[in-house]
Design a protein around this motif. Sequence first.
Motif, mmCIF file in Angstrom:
data_model
loop_
_atom_site.group_PDB
_atom_site.id
_atom_site.type_symbol
_atom_site.label_atom_id
_atom_site.label_comp_id
_atom_site.label_asym_id
_atom_site.label_seq_id
_atom_site.Cartn_x
_atom_site.Cartn_y
_atom_site.Cartn_z
ATOM 1 N N LEU A 3 -19.738 -14.019 5.934
ATOM 2 C CA LEU A 3 -18.324 -14.137 5.573
ATOM 3 C C LEU A 3 -18.115 -15.540 5.031
ATOM 4 C CD1 LEU A 3 -16.861 -12.325 8.654
ATOM 5 C CD2 LEU A 3 -17.084 -11.457 6.328
ATOM 6 N N ILE A 4 -17.689 -15.598 3.762
ATOM 7 C CA ILE A 4 -17.675 -16.890 3.096
ATOM 8 C C ILE A 4 -16.275 -17.445 2.907
ATOM 9 C CG2 ILE A 4 -19.873 -16.895 1.845
ATOM 10 C CD1 ILE A 4 -18.210 -15.439 -0.409
ATOM 11 N N GLY A 5 -15.308 -16.617 2.929
ATOM 12 C CA GLY A 5 -13.973 -17.162 2.699
ATOM 13 C C GLY A 5 -12.952 -16.058 2.699
ATOM 14 N N ARG A 6 -11.779 -16.397 2.267
ATOM 15 C CA ARG A 6 -10.721 -15.395 2.180
ATOM 16 C C ARG A 6 -10.709 -14.838 0.766
ATOM 17 N NH1 ARG A 6 -6.143 -18.561 2.547
ATOM 18 N NH2 ARG A 6 -4.724 -16.948 3.275
ATOM 19 N N TRP A 7 -10.486 -13.562 0.634
ATOM 20 C CA TRP A 7 -10.468 -12.957 -0.697
ATOM 21 C C TRP A 7 -9.349 -11.939 -0.812
ATOM 22 C CZ3 TRP A 7 -11.845 -7.640 -0.683
ATOM 23 C CH2 TRP A 7 -12.533 -7.200 0.452
ATOM 24 N N ARG A 8 -8.974 -11.726 -2.083
ATOM 25 C CA ARG A 8 -7.907 -10.761 -2.369
ATOM 26 C C ARG A 8 -8.472 -9.677 -3.277
ATOM 27 N NH1 ARG A 8 -4.001 -13.977 -4.576
ATOM 28 N NH2 ARG A 8 -4.214 -13.363 -6.740
ATOM 29 N N LEU A 9 -8.074 -8.461 -3.010
ATOM 30 C CA LEU A 9 -8.409 -7.344 -3.898
ATOM 31 C C LEU A 9 -7.115 -6.803 -4.473
ATOM 32 C CD1 LEU A 9 -10.432 -5.248 -5.078
ATOM 33 C CD2 LEU A 9 -10.011 -3.869 -3.023
ATOM 34 N N GLN A 10 -7.082 -6.654 -5.800
ATOM 35 C CA GLN A 10 -5.896 -6.093 -6.462
ATOM 36 C C GLN A 10 -6.339 -5.140 -7.554
ATOM 37 O OE1 GLN A 10 -4.422 -10.037 -7.511
ATOM 38 N NE2 GLN A 10 -4.723 -9.539 -9.682
ATOM 39 N N GLY A 11 -5.373 -4.661 -8.328
ATOM 40 C CA GLY A 11 -5.718 -3.664 -9.338
ATOM 41 C C GLY A 11 -5.960 -2.303 -8.706
ATOM 42 N N VAL A 12 -5.246 -2.033 -7.614
ATOM 43 C CA VAL A 12 -5.379 -0.764 -6.886
ATOM 44 C C VAL A 12 -4.012 -0.314 -6.412
ATOM 45 C CG1 VAL A 12 -7.719 -0.966 -5.953
ATOM 46 C CG2 VAL A 12 -5.817 -2.099 -4.766
ATOM 47 N N HIS A 13 -3.872 0.968 -6.184
ATOM 48 C CA HIS A 13 -2.751 1.489 -5.404
ATOM 49 C C HIS A 13 -3.228 1.587 -3.959
ATOM 50 C CE1 HIS A 13 -0.888 2.270 -9.196
ATOM 51 N NE2 HIS A 13 -1.734 3.234 -9.522
ATOM 52 N N LEU A 14 -2.292 1.439 -3.022
ATOM 53 C CA LEU A 14 -2.650 1.511 -1.604
ATOM 54 C C LEU A 14 -2.026 2.742 -0.950
ATOM 55 C CD1 LEU A 14 -1.705 -2.152 -0.512
ATOM 56 C CD2 LEU A 14 -3.849 -1.375 -1.570
ATOM 57 N N ALA A 15 -2.768 3.376 -0.073
ATOM 58 C CA ALA A 15 -2.183 4.315 0.898
ATOM 59 C C ALA A 15 -2.495 3.698 2.254
ATOM 60 C CB ALA A 15 -2.781 5.708 0.763
ATOM 61 N N THR A 16 -1.468 3.114 2.890
ATOM 62 C CA THR A 16 -1.727 2.268 4.075
ATOM 63 C C THR A 16 -1.713 3.059 5.388
ATOM 64 O OG1 THR A 16 0.603 1.767 4.540
ATOM 65 C CG2 THR A 16 -0.541 0.359 2.921
ATOM 66 N N PHE A 17 -0.996 4.165 5.444
ATOM 67 C CA PHE A 17 -0.819 4.948 6.672
ATOM 68 C C PHE A 17 -0.173 4.127 7.791
ATOM 69 C CE2 PHE A 17 -4.055 6.942 4.136
ATOM 70 C CZ PHE A 17 -3.644 8.260 4.124
ATOM 71 N N ALA A 18 0.418 2.993 7.412
ATOM 72 C CA ALA A 18 1.075 2.121 8.401
ATOM 73 C C ALA A 18 2.581 2.360 8.342
ATOM 74 C CB ALA A 18 0.754 0.659 8.096
ATOM 75 N N ASP A 19 3.259 2.142 9.470
ATOM 76 C CA ASP A 19 4.698 2.391 9.527
ATOM 77 C C ASP A 19 5.481 1.477 8.596
ATOM 78 O OD1 ASP A 19 4.706 4.448 11.328
ATOM 79 O OD2 ASP A 19 4.637 3.089 13.049
ATOM 80 N N ALA A 20 5.119 0.199 8.622
ATOM 81 C CA ALA A 20 5.998 -0.787 8.004
ATOM 82 C C ALA A 20 5.632 -1.102 6.557
ATOM 83 C CB ALA A 20 5.968 -2.066 8.839
ATOM 84 N N VAL A 21 4.515 -0.570 6.059
ATOM 85 C CA VAL A 21 4.063 -0.949 4.725
ATOM 86 C C VAL A 21 4.008 0.263 3.811
ATOM 87 C CG1 VAL A 21 2.374 -2.373 3.499
ATOM 88 C CG2 VAL A 21 2.447 -2.444 5.998
ATOM 89 N N GLY A 22 4.789 0.219 2.705
ATOM 90 C CA GLY A 22 4.731 1.276 1.707
ATOM 91 C C GLY A 22 5.720 2.381 1.991
ATOM 92 N N HIS A 23 5.755 3.373 1.085
ATOM 93 C CA HIS A 23 6.742 4.441 1.237
ATOM 94 C C HIS A 23 6.091 5.808 1.445
ATOM 95 C CE1 HIS A 23 6.089 4.330 -3.222
ATOM 96 N NE2 HIS A 23 6.025 5.623 -3.028
ATOM 97 N N GLY A 24 6.860 6.712 2.024
ATOM 98 C CA GLY A 24 6.406 8.083 2.255
ATOM 99 C C GLY A 24 5.436 8.161 3.415
ATOM 100 N N PRO A 25 4.992 9.380 3.711
ATOM 101 C CA PRO A 25 4.121 9.586 4.880
ATOM 102 C C PRO A 25 2.760 8.889 4.752
ATOM 103 C CG PRO A 25 4.474 11.652 3.688
ATOM 104 C CD PRO A 25 5.358 10.630 3.045
ATOM 105 N N LEU A 26 2.349 8.569 3.535
ATOM 106 C CA LEU A 26 1.056 7.893 3.375
ATOM 107 C C LEU A 26 1.214 6.371 3.308
ATOM 108 C CD1 LEU A 26 -0.699 10.197 0.727
ATOM 109 C CD2 LEU A 26 -0.435 10.526 3.186
ATOM 110 N N GLY A 27 2.430 5.881 3.296
ATOM 111 C CA GLY A 27 2.627 4.432 3.181
ATOM 112 C C GLY A 27 2.124 3.906 1.850
ATOM 113 N N VAL A 28 2.613 4.493 0.771
ATOM 114 C CA VAL A 28 2.084 4.168 -0.563
ATOM 115 C C VAL A 28 2.667 2.859 -1.088
ATOM 116 C CG1 VAL A 28 2.177 4.878 -3.002
ATOM 117 C CG2 VAL A 28 1.539 6.543 -1.222
ATOM 118 N N VAL A 29 1.788 2.008 -1.606
ATOM 119 C CA VAL A 29 2.186 0.810 -2.348
ATOM 120 C C VAL A 29 1.522 0.899 -3.713
ATOM 121 C CG1 VAL A 29 2.187 -1.718 -2.455
ATOM 122 C CG2 VAL A 29 2.251 -0.551 -0.221
#
Length: 415
Positions: A3-29
């Motif tokens: 593990l070398i550092g902190r990194w960000r991944l983008q250029g994607v849609h997310l299905a988070t399945f988390a309550d507080a993040v995203g919309h709808g039952p899949l938590g889409v962002v």
Amino acid sequence: LALIGRWRLQGVHLATFADAVGHGPLGVVEDGAVVVDTEGRLESVGPREALEDVGVDAVFDAGGGWLLPGFVDAHTHLVYAGDRSDEHAARWAGASYTDLAHRGGGIRRTVAATRACPDRELREAAVRRARALRADGVTTVEIKSGYGLDVATELRMLRVAGQVGARAGVTVVPTLLAAHAVPDGRSAQDWVDEVVAELLPAVLVEGLARRVDAFVAGIAFNVDTVARLFVAARALGFELTLHAEQLSNDGASAMVARLGGRSADHLEHLDAAGVAAMAEAGTVAVLLPGAFEALREAVRPPVAALRRAGVPMAVATDHNPGTSPFLSMRWMLHLACTQLGLTADEALCGATRCGAVALGVDTGVLAAGRPADLALWDVPTPHALVVAPDAPALRMTWSAGRARQHRAPALRRIG
Ligand code: NIG
Ligand code: FE
């Protein structure tokens, strides 16, 4: 990979399945991003523009695709030797699972093959199966014992299960299933007494598993015997899960729910009282469409009643040689919809968030503080994972801090 550092991944849609993040039952962002910290945990999850100013050591662009939590396969029997294809074929020609078990086939046949199999072969076969699951998006997999049925072989199976994770690049959750069938030449009582007196303490002291499972059925153990085992296991701090109501309604799910069990699994013959007990206790229903399919079951688990009662439903492969030869979570999701009546959203939640609840692990959702156990899929929508279960679509997985590229194209480093 260090593990070398902190990194960000983008250029994607997310299905988070988390309550507080995203919309709808899949938590889409849509157009989302995740930041992974130096410990391999998700530091932030959200829309790309909200995370663009977070200082990181590297930025990657996926150029499209959907990022989901890695699938959680909450019920498998991956460690075993031998083959029972002939039993599947015999069933399809008219024999029943119960008949085959009485005629020297079934679980006891796999027990004989497993006892005779050296550790290394047992491990290599299990690692191959775990890699196949990972190649279909699984990053967390439960593995049961239950083909030893003596103290030494049950312990050996759990040790082998514990060696699979690092080799296959998945997180393994091991479960003691000593009460899977009554060992030849013994009574159910007598074997469960030995499990309580010898095996549970041995599993505890070696740290081999934190969960105990059993099989309640006419061909296995009755509810009272398993309740005795479970009370003893719970007193030692083990969590409980149960093969329940697969071949008949035995009141087994209500029993495990009342004892605070994490899940009751199979459930084709679950009745209204069982549904109510599970809802009351928060016990997860783990649905196993692979066994339903291969056994050509006619009775379906009461999905509508479970849904109405608010019982969380997980979906798992139940991979095993006798009733569920499948190694694809996507196929299980497809069958969960076509055969059992789940919606596509429910099936996807069942393979992620609810599977993690069934196991008591913190994977299965994309949310800050959770492990970066991820699967990057080249699909137009998450529902496509359920609809087209063998379309080549898995591009990358991240599991227990390690990335694996399954197909092209590679991520592009843009910062
Ligand atoms: O989940 N139901 C019991 N146990 C397994 C089958 C095991 C076997 O037949 O080898 C199951 O279906
Ligand atoms: Fe099973």
